[in-house]
Motif scaffolding. Structure first.
Motif, short mmCIF file in Angstrom:
data_model
loop_
_atom_site.label_atom_id
_atom_site.label_comp_id
_atom_site.label_asym_id
_atom_site.label_seq_id
_atom_site.Cartn_x
_atom_site.Cartn_y
_atom_site.Cartn_z
N LYS A 115 0.84 -1.20 0.00
CA LYS A 115 0.00 0.00 0.00
C LYS A 115 0.87 1.25 0.00
CE LYS A 115 -4.29 1.43 2.12
NZ LYS A 115 -5.25 1.17 3.18
N LYS A 119 1.20 3.96 -3.18
CA LYS A 119 0.95 5.39 -2.95
C LYS A 119 2.17 6.22 -3.32
CE LYS A 119 -2.68 5.28 0.48
NZ LYS A 119 -3.11 5.67 1.83
N ASN A 122 2.38 6.41 -7.12
CA ASN A 122 1.37 7.29 -7.68
C ASN A 122 1.73 8.76 -7.53
OD1 ASN A 122 -0.25 5.21 -8.57
ND2 ASN A 122 -1.47 5.16 -6.72
N LYS A 123 2.50 9.11 -6.50
CA LYS A 123 2.93 10.49 -6.31
C LYS A 123 3.99 10.88 -7.33
CE LYS A 123 1.80 11.40 -1.59
NZ LYS A 123 2.26 11.87 -0.29
#
Length: 124
Positions: A115, A119, A122-123
């Motif tokens: 997870k 994340k 994706n940043k």
């Protein structure tokens, strides 16, 4: 975001330890607690080390980042296999209980790690 990851890992560790103690106590087999705790500690160290390397390498080129992530995962898996072998060989653990506890803890620790990884990707 890293603070949230370590809070989740801390909560998972506390829950795993408490459930291990409860399981060992209610089944009347307190001797199994050693296997559970060793498996939890090994996986905690592995998840923390993997996240540490991801944090250190997150600013590199995205194409290289995936190679770094996969390389770190392979190195961690082989090092954990060596540690499992050494624990079973020298600590006189119940092989089945230790192996099942280890893989259960590995899967549980893998969830927040993936997870965090998705994340952070994706940043970028």
């Amino acid at each position: 975001m890293i603070k949230v990851f370590f809070i989740r890992v801390f909560v998972i560790t506390v829950v795993l330890i408490l459930s291990s103690i409860a399981f060992s106590y209610f089944t009347g087999q307190l001797s199994l607690l050693k296997e559970f705790l060793i498996a939890i500690v090994i996986n905690l160290i592995s998840a923390s080390a993997g996240t540490y390397w991801l944090i250190r390498k997150k600013d590199i080129d995205p194409k290289k980042f995936l190679n770094v992530v996969l390389s770190v995962m392979v190195v961690r898996l082989f090092s954990m296999l060596i540690v499992i072998f050494l624990c079973i060989k020298f600590l006189a653990l119940d092989k089945l209980v230790f192996t099942l506890a280890f893989f259960a803890a590995y899967i549980i620790y893998l969830i927040p790690e993936l997870k965090y990884l998705t994340k952070s990707l994706n940043k970028n």
